[in-house]
Design an enzyme around this catalytic site. Sequence first.
Site, PDB file in Angstrom:
ATOM      1  CG  ASP A  79      -0.290   7.874  -3.080  1.00  0.00           C
ATOM      2  OD1 ASP A  79      -1.282   7.283  -3.544  1.00  0.00           O
ATOM      3  OD2 ASP A  79       0.227   8.865  -3.612  1.00  0.00           O
ATOM      4  CD  GLU A 127      -5.877   6.841 -11.203  1.00  0.00           C
ATOM      5  OE1 GLU A 127      -6.222   7.896 -10.660  1.00  0.00           O
ATOM      6  OE2 GLU A 127      -5.796   5.764 -10.593  1.00  0.00           O
TER       7      GLU A 127
END
Length: 266
Positions: A62, A51
């Site tokens: 995040d 990724e």
Amino acid sequence: MIVPKISERFEHCRARQRCALIPFLTAGDPDLETTVAALKILDDHGADLIELGMPYSDPLADGPVIQAAATRALQRGTRLEAVLEMTTDLHQQLTAPLILFSYYNPIYHRGVSSFLKAVAQAGIKGLVIPDLPLEEAEPVLAETANLGLELTLLIAPTTSPERMRAIATASQGFIYLVSTTGVTGMRQEMASRVQELLHTLRQITPKPIGVGFGIASPEHARQVRDWGADAAIVGSAFVKRLAEPDQGLAAVAEFCQSLRTALDTP
């Protein structure tokens, strides 16, 4: 070198009873040259897919490690065009298919069709868009299918069984099971609810399932494998190591190898 589709890589792993390892890196942190070196290292040390996070100024999913990495990358001027130029040159040197992790806002502003075509032409095989709800995913799913891309959708611990079924049906490549509520980041231990969620999903779909958010050690990776995951997705632990100024690449290599060894150990 012909890089396989994401679904093809999972078929390859399943045929060998291999739990896939999917590391995550933030593109451009600390710089794109280091990103290239790190991608090659991951490919050489057991990553099955990789990724690549497109840095974004408001990364809601995040945690602090990846937020800080995105800030550093943006401050260095990392932009989509440069990232895609990098993957265009690099992807045929890798055996691991690349998955672009991007928030939806940059995709929307560029235009969905334009963005997806550019990504496909750059050799990227899949997309994860963490803030794209199922209800808005259909136009993207239709275009990815035509371009040879695969859009992987996320399922959270709070997702209802009915919605799980709908997401699992629509998701391409594999299903991204978020191990915990909240943001990405390293955890002390994996939530035991993941095992229950994996069992529930197995009753719903035969598609591969990758578990992410919170995997911080070889022990965590082996645990999700033993619970039945098809892949362990590891992000913050790699990003944190790569941020070390002197030993970043060496630390990434060592950690990747330790995860691969753990996943391959009965």
